[in-house]
Motif scaffolding. Structure first.
Motif, PDB file in Angstrom:
ATOM      1  N   THR A   9      90.304 127.102  57.533  1.00 37.21           N
ATOM      2  CA  THR A   9      89.667 126.046  56.882  1.00 37.21           C
ATOM      3  C   THR A   9      88.535 125.358  57.726  1.00 37.21           C
ATOM      4  O   THR A   9      88.940 125.053  58.709  1.00 37.21           O
ATOM      5  CB  THR A   9      90.529 125.122  56.254  1.00 37.21           C
ATOM      6  N   CYS A  66      80.723 133.040  44.554  1.00 38.24           N
ATOM      7  CA  CYS A  66      82.187 133.246  43.965  1.00 38.24           C
ATOM      8  C   CYS A  66      82.596 134.629  43.661  1.00 38.24           C
ATOM      9  O   CYS A  66      83.804 134.804  44.069  1.00 38.24           O
ATOM     10  CB  CYS A  66      82.236 132.384  42.613  1.00 38.24           C
ATOM     11  N   SER A 113      83.338 136.558  46.917  1.00 39.68           N
ATOM     12  CA  SER A 113      84.399 135.937  47.523  1.00 39.68           C
ATOM     13  C   SER A 113      85.660 136.736  46.936  1.00 39.68           C
ATOM     14  O   SER A 113      86.720 136.670  47.742  1.00 39.68           O
ATOM     15  CB  SER A 113      84.541 134.550  47.368  1.00 39.68           C
ATOM     16  N   ILE A 125      93.667 131.954  48.905  1.00 37.35           N
ATOM     17  CA  ILE A 125      93.125 130.432  48.860  1.00 37.35           C
ATOM     18  C   ILE A 125      91.577 130.638  48.482  1.00 37.35           C
ATOM     19  O   ILE A 125      90.989 129.923  47.713  1.00 37.35           O
ATOM     20  CB  ILE A 125      93.275 129.863  50.447  1.00 37.35           C
ATOM     21  N   ASN A 126      90.689 131.507  49.171  1.00 35.77           N
ATOM     22  CA  ASN A 126      89.521 131.421  48.891  1.00 35.77           C
ATOM     23  C   ASN A 126      89.130 132.226  47.468  1.00 35.77           C
ATOM     24  O   ASN A 126      88.199 131.897  46.868  1.00 35.77           O
ATOM     25  CB  ASN A 126      88.554 132.369  49.891  1.00 35.77           C
ATOM     26  N   LEU A 169      89.585 128.931  45.214  1.00 36.28           N
ATOM     27  CA  LEU A 169      88.201 128.094  45.411  1.00 36.28           C
ATOM     28  C   LEU A 169      87.181 128.967  44.528  1.00 36.28           C
ATOM     29  O   LEU A 169      86.409 128.088  43.773  1.00 36.28           O
ATOM     30  CB  LEU A 169      87.896 128.212  46.867  1.00 36.28           C
ATOM     31  N   GLU A 228      87.647 128.703  40.474  1.00 32.56           N
ATOM     32  CA  GLU A 228      87.430 127.146  40.071  1.00 32.56           C
ATOM     33  C   GLU A 228      86.034 127.159  40.267  1.00 32.56           C
ATOM     34  O   GLU A 228      85.074 126.339  39.452  1.00 32.56           O
ATOM     35  CB  GLU A 228      88.085 126.152  40.920  1.00 32.56           C
ATOM     36  N   GLY A 229      85.268 127.650  41.252  1.00 26.63           N
ATOM     37  CA  GLY A 229      83.783 127.413  41.331  1.00 26.63           C
ATOM     38  C   GLY A 229      83.202 128.156  40.048  1.00 26.63           C
ATOM     39  O   GLY A 229      82.164 127.709  39.633  1.00 26.63           O
ATOM     40  N   TYR A 248      79.311 120.743  42.564  1.00 27.59           N
ATOM     41  CA  TYR A 248      80.617 120.750  42.955  1.00 27.59           C
ATOM     42  C   TYR A 248      81.158 122.182  42.822  1.00 27.59           C
ATOM     43  O   TYR A 248      81.483 122.833  43.750  1.00 27.59           O
ATOM     44  CB  TYR A 248      81.342 120.041  41.965  1.00 27.59           C
ATOM     45  N   LEU A 253      82.136 124.602  46.020  1.00 23.26           N
ATOM     46  CA  LEU A 253      83.354 125.450  46.111  1.00 23.26           C
ATOM     47  C   LEU A 253      83.082 127.020  46.373  1.00 23.26           C
ATOM     48  O   LEU A 253      83.589 127.671  47.199  1.00 23.26           O
ATOM     49  CB  LEU A 253      84.135 125.334  44.728  1.00 23.26           C
ATOM     50  N   VAL A 255      82.307 127.312  50.039  1.00 29.55           N
ATOM     51  CA  VAL A 255      83.421 127.360  50.893  1.00 29.55           C
ATOM     52  C   VAL A 255      84.298 128.881  51.036  1.00 29.55           C
ATOM     53  O   VAL A 255      84.810 129.325  51.936  1.00 29.55           O
ATOM     54  CB  VAL A 255      84.197 126.234  50.638  1.00 29.55           C
ATOM     55  N   ALA A 256      84.420 129.235  49.589  1.00 31.55           N
ATOM     56  CA  ALA A 256      85.273 130.436  49.362  1.00 31.55           C
ATOM     57  C   ALA A 256      84.387 131.545  50.341  1.00 31.55           C
ATOM     58  O   ALA A 256      84.883 132.318  50.783  1.00 31.55           O
ATOM     59  CB  ALA A 256      85.169 130.563  47.915  1.00 31.55           C
TER      60      ALA A 256
END
Length: 356
Positions: free
Chosen positions: A9, A175, A178, A187-188, A191, A194-195, A221, A225, A228-229
């Motif tokens: 992270t 997304c 990813s 985890i990714n 994310l 949700e993205g 938002y 996400l 980050v993913a």
């Protein structure tokens, strides 16, 4: 279920606040203890920073921002930063402005405060890129990860509808890539899913030059996400193709991603298993491709690479260069012939479903 994976992270401060960018940046400059601030700003964002001087002192304004970060442009920015003993960079603009800030940080190791005015997502990754000799080179270095990201939806209220759509679909590509990237993990993937949900909700309300703050913030938002993913999972097949199209053929970044995304999804989806089902659920559609195509229809997405300057004569070279970069863990084995077919379909805007 047995879990066996490693996940990193990235450490970053993220601040949301509509209409508050300048004061948020000033507070972060104080927190980071910076004295000589360089502001890298794209031409389209120039009018958005009229109040910066009221909140903090700018030692250097730098406005030479060019798509795909050409090496010579990056080098000039580094020289300018060193000439003013810059100890912090603030970037204001889309992925090109953020990318130039990363080029400075890579060489000088100064921190970045990123203020995005599109949904590119570069602000949330430790990935840098520069183009030299018609080849786009990318790498990973924690020195280029912005220390702080300031998201201010007011700054993107005037984003043209077509650019907002292309940029948002670029985020969606983060997304989707990813979910099968070279370092994919649960985890990714979470994310990324949700993205997709957030972008699917937000993008329709920001099309056609919308000033809907709620839609803009939902999309920001989702784009965060997505980035980050993507930073965790790494570049998959989609981005490897897009980097070739941008770096070698100088196609526009966001529009290129928006155009080729359904073709890569259609190609990989039959072999993607659970990832495809999770994408479909996030879209609220029977299949991931159905959901993506429905969204693309609602927002009026670009449909053909030919509209961006790509030609049939470019297909063979693009396929060969892309094939060299596609990760070995891609859900489906890829051949040069299949890549040529995919690129030809994208060139002409053909139905992506024919690839599956």
């Amino acid at each position: 279920m047995t879990l066996n994976f490693e996940h990193t992270t990235l450490g970053q401060r993220v601040i949301f606040g509509a209409g508050e960018a300048a004061e948020k940046i000033a507070a972060e400059i104080d927190r980071l203890g910076a004295d000589n601030v360089m502001v890298i700003i794209s031409k389209s964002a120039t009018e958005k920073v009229a109040d910066f001087d009221e909140h903090f002192t700018v030692a250097l304004w730098h406005r030479e921002v060019v798509m795909h970060v050409p090496a010579e442009v990056a080098d000039r920015a580094v020289v300018a930063a060193r000439g003013k003993d810059i100890d912090l960079v603030v970037t204001v603009g889309g992925g090109s402005a953020t990318g130039l800030g990363k080029a400075v940080a890579l060489e000088t190791k100064v921190p970045i405060i990123a203020v995005p005015t599109t949904f590119s997502g570069s602000e949330a990754t430790n990935v840098w890129g520069r183009t030299e000799n018609a080849r786009k080179k990318t790498g990973i270095d924690d020195a280029v990860l912005p220390a702080t990201v300031v998201y201010d939806a007011e700054l993107i209220r005037d984003l043209p509808g077509d650019l907002a759509v292309a940029s948002g679909l670029n985020a969606l590509a983060h997304c989707i890539d990813s979910l099968w990237g070279p370092r994919v993990d649960p985890i990714n993937q979470a994310l990324a899913v949700e993205g997709i949900r957030a972008l699917n909700e937000g993008l329709p309300s920001v099309r056609a030059d919308s000033t809907d703050l709620d839609g803009l913030e939902r999309t920001l938002y989702g784009a965060y996400l997505a980035a980050v993913a993507f930073a965790s999972a790494g570049s998959g097949m989609h981005h490897k193709i897009a980097h070739v199209l941008g770096g070698t053929f100088n196609l526009p970044h966001a529009q290129t991603h928006a155009t080729i995304l359904p073709y890569v999804l259609a190609f990989n989806a039959p072999a993607a298993g659970d990832a495809e089902q999770r994408m479909a659920a996030a879209f609220g559609a029977p299949t991931a491709l159905d959901g993506l195509q429905r969204l693309r229809g609602v927002v009026g997405a670009p449909t053909a690479l030919s509209e961006l300057g790509f030609t049939a004569a470019d297909v063979t070279q693009a396929a060969e260069l892309s094939l060299q970069a596609i990760p070995a863990n891609n859900p489906r084995e890829v051949t040069a012939e299949e890549l040529s077919e995919l690129l030809t379909a994208a060139l002409n805007g053909s139905d992506p479903a024919t690839l599956s």
